[in-house]
Design a protein around this motif. Sequence first.
Motif, PDB file in Angstrom:
ATOM      1  N   ALA A 208       5.463  -3.111  12.251  1.00 28.93           N
ATOM      2  CA  ALA A 208       5.844  -1.766  12.700  1.00 28.93           C
ATOM      3  C   ALA A 208       4.658  -0.812  12.550  1.00 28.93           C
ATOM      4  CB  ALA A 208       7.048  -1.266  11.902  1.00 28.93           C
ATOM      5  N   ALA A 209       3.949  -0.920  11.441  1.00 33.00           N
ATOM      6  CA  ALA A 209       2.780  -0.057  11.223  1.00 33.00           C
ATOM      7  C   ALA A 209       1.691  -0.377  12.255  1.00 33.00           C
ATOM      8  CB  ALA A 209       2.246  -0.244   9.802  1.00 33.00           C
ATOM      9  N   LYS A 210       1.529  -1.656  12.551  1.00 29.12           N
ATOM     10  CA  LYS A 210       0.519  -2.044  13.543  1.00 29.12           C
ATOM     11  C   LYS A 210       0.893  -1.479  14.926  1.00 29.12           C
ATOM     12  CE  LYS A 210      -1.997  -6.110  15.296  1.00 29.12           C
ATOM     13  NZ  LYS A 210      -3.391  -5.794  15.022  1.00 29.12           N
ATOM     14  N   ARG A 218      -3.062   7.369  13.413  1.00 26.48           N
ATOM     15  CA  ARG A 218      -4.284   7.052  12.672  1.00 26.48           C
ATOM     16  C   ARG A 218      -4.221   7.464  11.191  1.00 26.48           C
ATOM     17  NH1 ARG A 218      -4.772   4.285  16.140  1.00 26.48           N
ATOM     18  NH2 ARG A 218      -6.417   3.951  17.678  1.00 26.48           N
ATOM     19  N   LEU A 219      -3.172   8.174  10.845  1.00 24.05           N
ATOM     20  CA  LEU A 219      -3.096   8.690   9.476  1.00 24.05           C
ATOM     21  C   LEU A 219      -2.672   7.581   8.516  1.00 24.05           C
ATOM     22  CD1 LEU A 219      -3.666  11.543   8.594  1.00 24.05           C
ATOM     23  CD2 LEU A 219      -1.193  11.968   8.565  1.00 24.05           C
ATOM     24  N   GLY A 220      -3.531   7.274   7.553  1.00 22.84           N
ATOM     25  CA  GLY A 220      -3.261   6.179   6.623  1.00 22.84           C
ATOM     26  C   GLY A 220      -1.942   6.347   5.890  1.00 22.84           C
ATOM     27  N   THR A 221      -1.690   7.576   5.394  1.00 19.80           N
ATOM     28  CA  THR A 221      -0.457   7.807   4.620  1.00 19.80           C
ATOM     29  C   THR A 221       0.779   7.548   5.479  1.00 19.80           C
ATOM     30  OG1 THR A 221      -0.715  10.126   5.183  1.00 19.80           O
ATOM     31  CG2 THR A 221      -1.381   9.476   2.964  1.00 19.80           C
ATOM     32  N   ARG A 222       0.712   7.936   6.744  1.00 22.56           N
ATOM     33  CA  ARG A 222       1.846   7.746   7.660  1.00 22.56           C
ATOM     34  C   ARG A 222       2.030   6.246   7.947  1.00 22.56           C
ATOM     35  NH1 ARG A 222       6.333   8.208   8.752  1.00 22.56           N
ATOM     36  NH2 ARG A 222       7.029   8.007  10.888  1.00 22.56           N
ATOM     37  N   ASP A 235      12.616  -7.397  -3.280  1.00 26.65           N
ATOM     38  CA  ASP A 235      12.858  -7.235  -4.724  1.00 26.65           C
ATOM     39  C   ASP A 235      11.758  -6.459  -5.441  1.00 26.65           C
ATOM     40  OD1 ASP A 235      15.047  -8.930  -4.252  1.00 26.65           O
ATOM     41  OD2 ASP A 235      13.683 -10.618  -4.304  1.00 26.65           O
ATOM     42  N   SER A 236      10.521  -6.910  -5.257  1.00 29.23           N
ATOM     43  CA  SER A 236       9.469  -6.232  -6.001  1.00 29.23           C
ATOM     44  C   SER A 236       8.154  -6.310  -5.234  1.00 29.23           C
ATOM     45  CB  SER A 236       9.376  -6.844  -7.395  1.00 29.23           C
ATOM     46  OG  SER A 236       8.076  -7.204  -7.717  1.00 29.23           O
ATOM     47  N   ILE A 237       7.715  -5.136  -4.783  1.00 27.44           N
ATOM     48  CA  ILE A 237       6.425  -5.066  -4.085  1.00 27.44           C
ATOM     49  C   ILE A 237       5.339  -4.954  -5.158  1.00 27.44           C
ATOM     50  CG2 ILE A 237       5.012  -3.726  -2.458  1.00 27.44           C
ATOM     51  CD1 ILE A 237       7.416  -4.713  -1.035  1.00 27.44           C
ATOM     52  N   GLN A 238       4.386  -5.873  -5.147  1.00 25.19           N
ATOM     53  CA  GLN A 238       3.269  -5.755  -6.104  1.00 25.19           C
ATOM     54  C   GLN A 238       2.285  -4.705  -5.612  1.00 25.19           C
ATOM     55  OE1 GLN A 238       1.458  -9.595  -6.842  1.00 25.19           O
ATOM     56  NE2 GLN A 238       2.505  -9.719  -8.813  1.00 25.19           N
ATOM     57  N   TYR A 239       1.929  -4.804  -4.337  1.00 20.03           N
ATOM     58  CA  TYR A 239       1.093  -3.750  -3.757  1.00 20.03           C
ATOM     59  C   TYR A 239       1.317  -3.704  -2.262  1.00 20.03           C
ATOM     60  CZ  TYR A 239      -2.120  -7.543  -2.405  1.00 20.03           C
ATOM     61  OH  TYR A 239      -2.657  -8.675  -1.858  1.00 20.03           O
ATOM     62  N   LEU A 240       1.145  -2.516  -1.725  1.00 19.08           N
ATOM     63  CA  LEU A 240       1.067  -2.319  -0.275  1.00 19.08           C
ATOM     64  C   LEU A 240      -0.095  -1.358  -0.106  1.00 19.08           C
ATOM     65  CD1 LEU A 240       2.115  -2.509   2.666  1.00 19.08           C
ATOM     66  CD2 LEU A 240       3.521  -0.511   2.154  1.00 19.08           C
ATOM     67  N   GLU A 241      -1.197  -1.850   0.461  1.00 20.71           N
ATOM     68  CA  GLU A 241      -2.397  -1.013   0.497  1.00 20.71           C
ATOM     69  C   GLU A 241      -3.093  -1.102   1.838  1.00 20.71           C
ATOM     70  OE1 GLU A 241      -5.212  -0.752  -2.763  1.00 20.71           O
ATOM     71  OE2 GLU A 241      -3.797  -1.893  -4.005  1.00 20.71           O
ATOM     72  N   LEU A 242      -3.727   0.013   2.182  1.00 21.01           N
ATOM     73  CA  LEU A 242      -4.519   0.080   3.400  1.00 21.01           C
ATOM     74  C   LEU A 242      -5.981   0.170   2.965  1.00 21.01           C
ATOM     75  CD1 LEU A 242      -4.362   0.391   6.511  1.00 21.01           C
ATOM     76  CD2 LEU A 242      -4.410   2.860   6.148  1.00 21.01           C
ATOM     77  N   PRO A 250      -9.779   1.458  -0.706  1.00 18.46           N
ATOM     78  CA  PRO A 250      -8.693   2.158  -0.011  1.00 18.46           C
ATOM     79  C   PRO A 250      -9.248   3.095   1.055  1.00 18.46           C
ATOM     80  CG  PRO A 250      -8.418   2.289  -2.396  1.00 18.46           C
ATOM     81  CD  PRO A 250      -9.752   1.654  -2.161  1.00 18.46           C
ATOM     82  N   ILE A 251      -8.544   3.143   2.188  1.00 20.43           N
ATOM     83  CA  ILE A 251      -8.942   4.055   3.255  1.00 20.43           C
ATOM     84  C   ILE A 251      -8.399   5.434   2.922  1.00 20.43           C
ATOM     85  CG2 ILE A 251      -8.531   4.655   5.681  1.00 20.43           C
ATOM     86  CD1 ILE A 251      -9.822   2.160   6.152  1.00 20.43           C
ATOM     87  N   GLN A 252      -9.289   6.405   2.842  1.00 20.00           N
ATOM     88  CA  GLN A 252      -8.871   7.805   2.645  1.00 20.00           C
ATOM     89  C   GLN A 252      -8.994   8.472   4.005  1.00 20.00           C
ATOM     90  OE1 GLN A 252      -7.979   8.268  -0.423  1.00 20.00           O
ATOM     91  NE2 GLN A 252      -9.265   6.981  -1.728  1.00 20.00           N
ATOM     92  N   GLY A 253      -8.005   9.230   4.373  1.00 21.49           N
ATOM     93  CA  GLY A 253      -8.075   9.919   5.667  1.00 21.49           C
ATOM     94  C   GLY A 253      -7.729   8.997   6.809  1.00 21.49           C
ATOM     95  N   PRO A 254      -8.203   9.341   8.013  1.00 24.13           N
ATOM     96  CA  PRO A 254      -7.788   8.570   9.192  1.00 24.13           C
ATOM     97  C   PRO A 254      -8.453   7.195   9.255  1.00 24.13           C
ATOM     98  CG  PRO A 254      -9.377  10.267   9.793  1.00 24.13           C
ATOM     99  CD  PRO A 254      -9.096  10.456   8.338  1.00 24.13           C
ATOM    100  N   VAL A 255      -7.789   6.280   9.954  1.00 29.04           N
ATOM    101  CA  VAL A 255      -8.339   4.931  10.124  1.00 29.04           C
ATOM    102  C   VAL A 255      -9.337   4.984  11.287  1.00 29.04           C
ATOM    103  CG1 VAL A 255      -7.795   2.525  10.635  1.00 29.04           C
ATOM    104  CG2 VAL A 255      -6.186   3.905   9.324  1.00 29.04           C
ATOM    105  N   ASP A 256     -10.623   5.074  10.945  1.00 29.41           N
ATOM    106  CA  ASP A 256     -11.649   5.177  11.992  1.00 29.41           C
ATOM    107  C   ASP A 256     -12.542   3.940  12.033  1.00 29.41           C
ATOM    108  OD1 ASP A 256     -12.854   5.519   9.589  1.00 29.41           O
ATOM    109  OD2 ASP A 256     -13.672   7.522  10.013  1.00 29.41           O
ATOM    110  N   ARG A 257     -12.190   2.914  11.237  1.00 32.20           N
ATOM    111  CA  ARG A 257     -12.900   1.633  11.249  1.00 32.20           C
ATOM    112  C   ARG A 257     -11.865   0.560  10.953  1.00 32.20           C
ATOM    113  NH1 ARG A 257     -13.087   4.636   6.881  1.00 32.20           N
ATOM    114  NH2 ARG A 257     -13.278   3.769   4.789  1.00 32.20           N
ATOM    115  N   THR A 258     -12.225  -0.709  11.090  1.00 35.60           N
ATOM    116  CA  THR A 258     -11.204  -1.746  10.925  1.00 35.60           C
ATOM    117  C   THR A 258     -10.638  -1.710   9.505  1.00 35.60           C
ATOM    118  OG1 THR A 258     -12.264  -3.121  12.574  1.00 35.60           O
ATOM    119  CG2 THR A 258     -10.703  -4.214  11.116  1.00 35.60           C
TER     120      THR A 258
END
Length: 290
Positions: A208-210, A218-222, A235-242, A250-258
């Motif tokens: 869905a995010a893709k 492009r907003l990472g938080t969104r 049950d338990s997410i260990q991590y979900l990270e961009l 971690p990507i801060q701000g917009p996704v402007d690179r892969t």
Amino acid sequence: MRVVRTIADLRALLRPLREEGKRIGFVPTMGFLHDGHATLIRQSAARCDATVVSIFVNPTQFGLSEDLASYPRDLERDQNICLEADASVLFLPEAAEIYPTGFQTHIEPGRLADPLCGRFRPGHFRGVATVVAKLFNMVQPDLAFFGQKDFQQTVVIRRMARDLNLPVDVVVVPTVREADGLALSSRNTYLDEDARRRALLLSEGLLAAKAAFEAGERLGTRLLEIARAPMAGVDSIQYLELVDSQSLEPIQGPVDRTAALCVAAYVGSTRLIDNVLLTPPVAAAAGSQA
Ligand code: AMP
């Protein structure tokens, strides 16, 4: 297809091929093969003259509380899959062949092994890097094939190959999924029907995010919010990270690179990982020119 169990037999088999200038491809696995593995083998067979598949459940990459003893095995089925996918050599070493008495030298990966799975599986990538370096030295492949499914592993291995001047091209093959999106994994065999339904929420969130990314978000938080929404049922997410796909920061701000959107979670007692790559069109065009 030849089946060998010792390093000496493997080397004896590969030496004449190398002397004839044949291109050798290599697919390291832990067995209990599925179509993800078969895809790696087929890609190697298409690009190389001979393909070596190894099956070795490497004890040094498992933590004490992990599933080393119960890791699924089915050698007969694995052999058929290798044969059908056009492997030339199946290498089946015992642990004592890989780690003889007195073994004490390891590859210590750097910062790339720290985040994501590294945070939850201390020593895992040290174990992976060490066994892959050893297998590279045994097989001496021209090309080695790894799945994007284990994204951090591909980044760590690529870095190791560069840092240690290993003469091998690391090829990363896109994740093979079931029709409904679930990433193929040997560990899916642990899932009963209900757990499988919950496991599916991981790929649902990532995909869905893709889709949102491809529609222009492009907003990472969104993007993280969109991915996390269906995962509430897991049950338990260990991590979900961009993260940046190269530095794993971690990507801060917009996704402007892969970027890689990566998740690890427990569904019941089964730990699953998955990821998708988000490549902005400009980065994709730059990549295709490189
Ligand atoms: P494993 O047997 O889990 O160590 O995996 C062996 C290789 O197959 C690794 O390079 C994995 O990334 C790759 N692999 C596992 N699952 C998949 C998949 N669903 N799609 C593509 N490659 C995969």
